[in-house]
Each structure stands twice: as C-alpha cells, then as structure tokens.
Design an enzyme around this catalytic site. Structure first.
Site, mmCIF file in Angstrom:
data_model
loop_
_atom_site.group_PDB
_atom_site.id
_atom_site.type_symbol
_atom_site.label_atom_id
_atom_site.label_comp_id
_atom_site.label_asym_id
_atom_site.label_seq_id
_atom_site.Cartn_x
_atom_site.Cartn_y
_atom_site.Cartn_z
ATOM 1 N N HIS A 1 32.906 43.405 30.622
ATOM 2 C CA HIS A 1 32.565 44.439 30.135
ATOM 3 C C HIS A 1 33.794 45.757 29.844
ATOM 4 O O HIS A 1 34.975 45.006 30.174
ATOM 5 C CB HIS A 1 31.842 45.383 30.953
ATOM 6 N N CYS B 1 34.433 41.646 38.760
ATOM 7 C CA CYS B 1 33.710 40.871 36.874
ATOM 8 C C CYS B 1 34.766 41.289 36.577
ATOM 9 O O CYS B 1 35.927 41.471 36.595
ATOM 10 C CB CYS B 1 32.981 42.395 36.616
#
Length: 296
Positions: free
Chosen positions: A190, A206
């Site tokens: 992301h 992440c």
C-alpha cells in the site's frame, strides 16, 4: 534515535514527489547483474531522504552504502553512492519478488524482458513481514484503513486510550490512495500518508511504498499476479567480467539479538582457492554495504 526525529521533522515540509521505479533490461539467464552504480555530488541543502526519493532508493540503502556519512549534513561536493546497481535475487523471475533483506521489490512483467525495482518499507521488529508465496488477491483504490484487534490492543497498552476503528479515504489514511491485498490475508502492499518509512523497517507488517510507485503497480499488474517474499541477504553471481557479490545486513529477529553474516560453504565454493579473496569477503561480511562488489 535522534536521527529519526530529525528525519520526521524534515519530511513535514518535504513535498517533492518520488520518481517511478528503476527499470532494467533483464540479463541473460546465467547473469544477475543489472544497473550501474551512481555517484551523486552533494550540493547545499541535500540530505539522504530527499536523495532517496529523487533516485527512488531506500533510506537504509543509502546509509549502508555510505557508512560514516551524516544523513542530514552533507558537505557540498561530497560524493554519495546511490545503490542503483544490484544482483537479481535467486529464484524464478516472475511476478512480484520482495527481498526483505535489501528492502526492495522486483516486478517481472509477463512477456517482457524487463524488471522494475522499487524500494519498500517492511514490518518493524516484533511485527515482521512474513515469508510467503501467494498471489495478489485484490486491488483497492481509496482503501479504508481498519486497524486489527492486535493493533488496537497494542495502541491501548501504549497510550491508555482506544484507537480509532476506521479511517476513510483521505489525507489521514495510513494506506494512502492504493492498496494490493496479498491473497486473502491481512497483509497489503500500500501507499502511505507519510513519506517516512520507505526503505526502512517501520510498518506493522505490510509492505509500504511511495505513492507514485503503488499507483503504478495498481495500474499495471493484474489480480492473480504471483508474489514471493523472502529474506536473501547474500547474493552472488558469475559475470563476464568476474565474480560479483552483494551483501545486506540480516534482519533483527523478534528477540532483538544481533544476527551477522557468516562465511558459508556456498560462499567458499563461490570464491574457490583464493586466500586473499577469502579475507576480502570476510571483511565484507562484517560490514555489508548493500552494493555490488567485484571480487576480481
């Protein structure tokens, strides 16, 4: 660390957009070397994070390649090594490949003899990005950020108050404008609403990318693209002009203990019967710089 506070302060006023990925022609199957080492002559006002964004490399990569250099006070005319040359990781050249040790993502588009290389931020100590083999299961534009129960519990323990349960799309969203889900897991590639943390261990597990980079991936890779994540701190290759080695510092495990590179049988076999070269590589193992070194 004091330099982290300095970096955060500098970034609060830094608005220059990051450049897109470095793109290289794929070498022959028996070669791994791509790119060329770049030297940047510092000018007044330069600092590492600005250079990292300008050249699209990681912050830690610049620190490792330039030991002893103050990342905030670069003397005019000082030559800064920009690690734009690398050895491709061992393994199949397909889809997305993330080598945690070097904090880089490689993308091998199907049917093209190219490789795109991006710096990434990964999970910090105690919140490691997992090793895995999967596919991209979903693409999201303007994603909503919902912290996990574990994140909320950790926040409450640290701050004594409840963490927000949802952040909609917008400037306060930690995911930025685009996200790619790994399989059906909680792990995403992301963007970010902060410039801090790309090329560092700073996330909750992440994969964090510059906004322009994740937007490019969102627009150019299909759902179902294979993805592999692993840690490969030692890369070696026999090239036409001699043996090459690229060494990265291993990730610190959960217990905080220091892990060092060691002379393995694979390295010994690669070097052969050359005592001088063995000594040279031993020195490199103790001080990995993350740049391609010729062993000629």
């Amino acid at each position: 660390m004091k330099w982290l506070a300095k970096l955060s302060l500098l970034l609060s006023g830094f608005i220059t957009c990051a450049s897109l990925a470095s793109v290289y022609n794929l070498p022959a199957a028996d070669s791994r070397l791509v790119g060329e080492q770049t030297i940047h002559k510092a000018v007044k006002g330069d600092y590492f994070q600005a250079l990292a964004e300008s050249y699209n490399v990681g912050f830690f990569a610049l620190l490792a390649a330039n030991p002893g250099v103050d990342p905030f006070l670069l003397a005019s005319g000082h030559e800064i090594v920009i690690p734009k040359q690398m050895l491709l990781p061992f393994g199949k050249r397909e889809g997305l490949v993330i080598n945690l040790a070097e904090l880089r993502l490689y993308y091998y588009p199907k049917g093209e003899k190219l490789v795109y290389v991006f710096p990434v931020g990964i999970g910090r100590e105690g919140l490691e990005t997992p090793h895995l083999t999967d596919t991209i299961g979903e693409k999201r534009k303007d994603p909503t950020w919902r912290p996990t129960a574990e994140m909320r519990a950790r926040y409450f323990a640290e701050h004594g108050k409840e963490m927000v349960r949802e952040v909609p799309a917008g400037p306060n969203n930690p995911f930025g404008k685009y996200a790619l889900r790994i399989g059906t897991s909680e792990y995403l590639l992301h963007g970010t609403n902060k410039r801090f943390g790309i090329g560092m261990r700073a996330s909750s597990g992440c994969i964090r990318m510059y906004d322009n980079d994740i937007e490019w991936l969102y627009n150019n890779i299909p759902v179902g693209t294979p993805i592999r994540i692993f840690e490969q701190p030692i890369k070696m290759s026999y090239e036409e002009n001699g043996k090459k080695i690229e060494l990265h510092r291993p990730l610190t495990p959960d217990d905080g203990s220091e892990v060092k590179l060691v002379m393995t049988n694979a390295i010994k076999n690669f070097i052969g019967n050359d005592d001088e070269m063995l000594k040279k590589v031993n020195l490199l193992l103790n001080n990995p710089k993350g740049v391609v070194i010729s062993l000629n």
